[in-house]
Design an enzyme around this catalytic site. Structure first.
Site, PDB file in Angstrom:
ATOM      1  N   CYS B 105      -7.996  16.871  -5.352  1.00 27.26           N
ATOM      2  CA  CYS B 105      -6.716  17.587  -5.345  1.00 27.26           C
ATOM      3  C   CYS B 105      -6.206  17.779  -3.922  1.00 27.26           C
ATOM      4  CB  CYS B 105      -6.885  18.937  -6.019  1.00 27.26           C
ATOM      5  SG  CYS B 105      -5.457  20.019  -5.802  1.00 27.26           S
ATOM      6  N   LYS B 132     -10.409  23.058 -18.727  1.00 34.77           N
ATOM      7  CA  LYS B 132     -10.693  24.219 -17.887  1.00 34.77           C
ATOM      8  C   LYS B 132     -11.567  25.239 -18.596  1.00 34.77           C
ATOM      9  CE  LYS B 132      -6.299  23.630 -15.554  1.00 34.77           C
ATOM     10  NZ  LYS B 132      -4.955  24.136 -15.286  1.00 34.77           N
ATOM     11  N   ILE B 145      -5.673  25.389  -9.128  1.00 32.33           N
ATOM     12  CA  ILE B 145      -6.499  25.416  -7.915  1.00 32.33           C
ATOM     13  C   ILE B 145      -5.597  25.086  -6.728  1.00 32.33           C
ATOM     14  CG2 ILE B 145      -8.741  24.830  -8.968  1.00 32.33           C
ATOM     15  CD1 ILE B 145      -7.944  21.870  -7.842  1.00 32.33           C
ATOM     16  N   GLU B 158      -2.438  29.874  -4.294  1.00 29.87           N
ATOM     17  CA  GLU B 158      -1.365  29.132  -3.628  1.00 29.87           C
ATOM     18  C   GLU B 158      -1.976  28.618  -2.317  1.00 29.87           C
ATOM     19  OE1 GLU B 158       1.623  28.309  -4.841  1.00 29.87           O
ATOM     20  OE2 GLU B 158       1.154  29.460  -6.636  1.00 29.87           O
ATOM     21  N   SER B 159      -2.007  27.299  -2.174  1.00 33.21           N
ATOM     22  CA  SER B 159      -2.754  26.706  -1.062  1.00 33.21           C
ATOM     23  C   SER B 159      -2.297  27.207   0.296  1.00 33.21           C
ATOM     24  CB  SER B 159      -2.672  25.175  -1.094  1.00 33.21           C
ATOM     25  OG  SER B 159      -1.329  24.744  -1.031  1.00 33.21           O
TER      26      SER B 159
END
Lengths: 274, 317
Positions: B105, B132, B145, B158-159
């Site tokens: 990802c 999941k 993720i 939230e990256s």
């Protein structure tokens, strides 16, 4: 823009794009406080403003733009000396694209000629660059929480603009339901935190960032959308009582008048209320 | 120094290639944690508790598996995903931060880069995104993720928010500049990037489905031109200046994927961007997390066949 699941994420449209939908307004700022100089409407053919004097920061704005309102609230909350130049978004001055290539408000300009745009970025910049009361928490986790709440608010602006455009035309129950869903998310935050405001017991950055759209509810006759969210309703009342928020009120009738003329694409919209 | 890093990079690739030849036995997800010290040295695998799906004790399997893992590549995340029916992991031990992730990802990749760059002790739990675990929705409302979880049970998602949190919360090297204006500049640059993830994904999907993606590639090239312009205007190697910083790590995952997605030609007309890509590949942090091309292709093949095993592709266990 924040990321998420690689499989399902979709791009977030720049929030400022919404502002280009608004008509220009002739501004003689009736609400000018001692810190706001008289904002002059700048339109096509107008001369570019000079450099920003030292000790002052300039904000390019528009009176009814909710994104720009965020920046104005933060400037006031932090007691930052500033000047406001309102831009005719329907008829943008050529020089404004040198301030922001996207031609959107709000934009901050410092006396060093530095330019900052995107409302949330301008607000964070002001909080970091200026002393005094910090609007964002110092604790990294609490700060991250405010940003997560901000993300969960992100669908509201476009929903409200969609509602504005649809008004008096098609059936809006679908939109109202979507809005209600978004508000429930916010209600959950307040319920879990058990505090009046989104950042705790006193007003902070996140409250100012989301407030401008709640000002629209009454003007759009959407008050019912907070009927099932009592904490959110209480929050709205508390916000209205805040001295900074009430120093920059948006009169419901004026806003409605503006919306009305805007929907008719009337050139008179800019004069409404003056 | 650079040469040594490059050698390390090659060694990594060699090891990763060997991984592909290990037979993949359909074992139960277990020992799905590997913890790393600040120096990047591997610690022993910790078994979390009863392994999912088994009443049979497989202590020996765990042991053998962990031995194999110690011989494996440098990646900190080469662990099997947890899916439906898996036992929820316990609390995060003090002194460690946990990342819920998935090896391929790009958003999670951002967070892994920052964890590495700052030398933060962390453990990785990979999530099967097509299957999941029910418990995962207690970590993120929509099961997305990346998510960070610390020993105080605080969750951050939230990256971009996760990356900023790590930079704020942990000492040492700061990835964001100190100066408020320079910080704002990096955030404005990030706004400029916002169409890239969507466009690269759309290109990938189009190509995989045999559709024409000429228009998409054109749009992507335009975005890359905007970034090229920034580098040209700044006259710096990296987006934040002459040293690598947060914004470069936030952009990187999508550029690493250009080749495997089949759209590497989108940087044909952006020389400064190509130089940036080359410079990024020299960075030790970027290097340490580079995914082997064949592994990635293996993942993509299975992913587009809707195979839930895709996410574990390339793992020897």
């Amino acid at each position: 823009m924040a990321g998420g699941d690689a499989v399902t994420s979709t791009p977030c449209r720049s929030q400022e794009e919404e502002c280009s939908l608004f008509l220009s307004l002739e501004v003689k700022d009736r609400l000018s406080q001692k810190m706001d100089l008289e904002g002059q409407l700048r339109k096509m053919g107008s001369a570019p403003p000079g450099p920003v004097p030292e000790g002052l920061i300039r904000v390019y704005s528009m009176r009814f733009c909710p994104y720009a309102k965020r920046t104005l609230l933060v400037l006031r909350a932090k007691g930052i000396r500033h000047e406001v130049i309102n831009i005719n978004l329907k008829n943008k001055p050529e020089w404004f694209f040198k301030k922001n290539p996207l031609g959107l408000v709000p934009v901050l300009e410092t006396s060093l000629g530095q330019l900052i745009y995107e409302s949330a970025i301008t607000c964070e910049y002001l909080d970091e660059a200026y002393p005094g009361k910090k609007l964002l928490p110092g604790d990294p986790y609490e700060k991250a929480c405010q940003k997560m709440v901000f993300e969960s608010f992100s669908k509201v602006p476009s929903l409200m603009v969609s509602f504005l455009r649809k008004q008096n035309k098609e059936d809006c129950s679908g939109l109202k339901e979507e809005l209600h869903k978004e508000f429930s998310k916010l209600e959950e935050v307040l319920t879990n935190k058990k505090t009046t405001f989104f950042g705790g017991s006193s007003l902070s950055m996140i409250d100012y960032l989301i407030w401008p759209w709640f000002e629209w509810l009454e003007a759009l006759e959407l008050n019912e959308c907070v009927d099932h969210t009592p904490n959110l309703k209480l929050w709205m009342a508390s916000m209205k009582n805040d001295p900074i928020v009430s120093s920059l009120p948006t009169d419901v009738k004026t806003l409605q008048g503006f919306f009305n003329l805007y929907l008719q694409n009337s050139p008179e919209a800019c004069d409404y209320g003056l | 120094m650079q040469r040594k890093d490059h050698a390390g990079c090659c060694e990594f690739k060699a090891r990763a290639a060997v991984l592909d030849h290990f037979p993949t036995t359909p074992t139960r997800p277990c020992c799905s944690k590997v913890a790393f010290g600040a120096s990047g040295a591997r610690r022993n695998v910790a078994v979390l508790g009863p392994c999912a799906g088994g009443s049979k004790p497989h202590g020996k399997d765990c042991e053998r598996w962990s031995l194999r893992r110690r011989r494996e590549s440098m990646t900190d995340d080469a662990t099997r995903t947890l899916g439906k029916g898996s036992i929820p992991p316990g609390p995060v031990p003090e002194g460690v931060i946990r990342l819920y992730s998935m090896r391929f990802c790009p958003y999670a990749h951002r967070t892994r880069l920052v964890l590495r760059a700052k030398g933060i002790r962390h453990e990785v739990i990979n999530i099967n995104l097509r299957n999941k675990p029910e418990w995962y929705f207690t970590k993120h409302p929509f099961g997305q993720i990346p998510v960070l979880e610390n020993s105080k049970c605080q969750l951050i998602y939230e990256s971009v928010i996760a990356c900023e949190y790590l930079d704020d919360a942990y000492p040492g090297r700061k990835l964001y500049p100190y100066d408020p204006y320079e910080r704002a500049r990096q955030k404005m640059l990030l706004e400029l990037f916002y169409k890239v993830p969507h466009l690269t994904k759309e290109c990938l999907v189009a190509l995989r489905c045999g559709r024409d993606c000429g228009d998409l590639k054109l749009a992507l090239r335009q975005e890359f031109c905007n970034l090229e312009e920034i580098l040209g205007y700044q006259n710096t190697v990296f987006f934040g200046g002459d040293c690598i910083s947060m914004i470069d790590y936030l952009f990187w995952p999508w550029f690493e994927r250009l080749e495997v997605y089949g759209i590497a030609d989108c940087v044909n007309h952006t020389p400064a961007l190509r130089l940036w890509i080359a410079a990024m590949k020299q960075d030790p942090t970027v290097c340490s997390l580079l995914t082997d091309k064949n592994t990635f292709l293996g993942f993509l093949n299975l992913y587009f066949q809707n195979n839930p095993g895709a996410f574990d592709y390339g793992l020897s266990c």
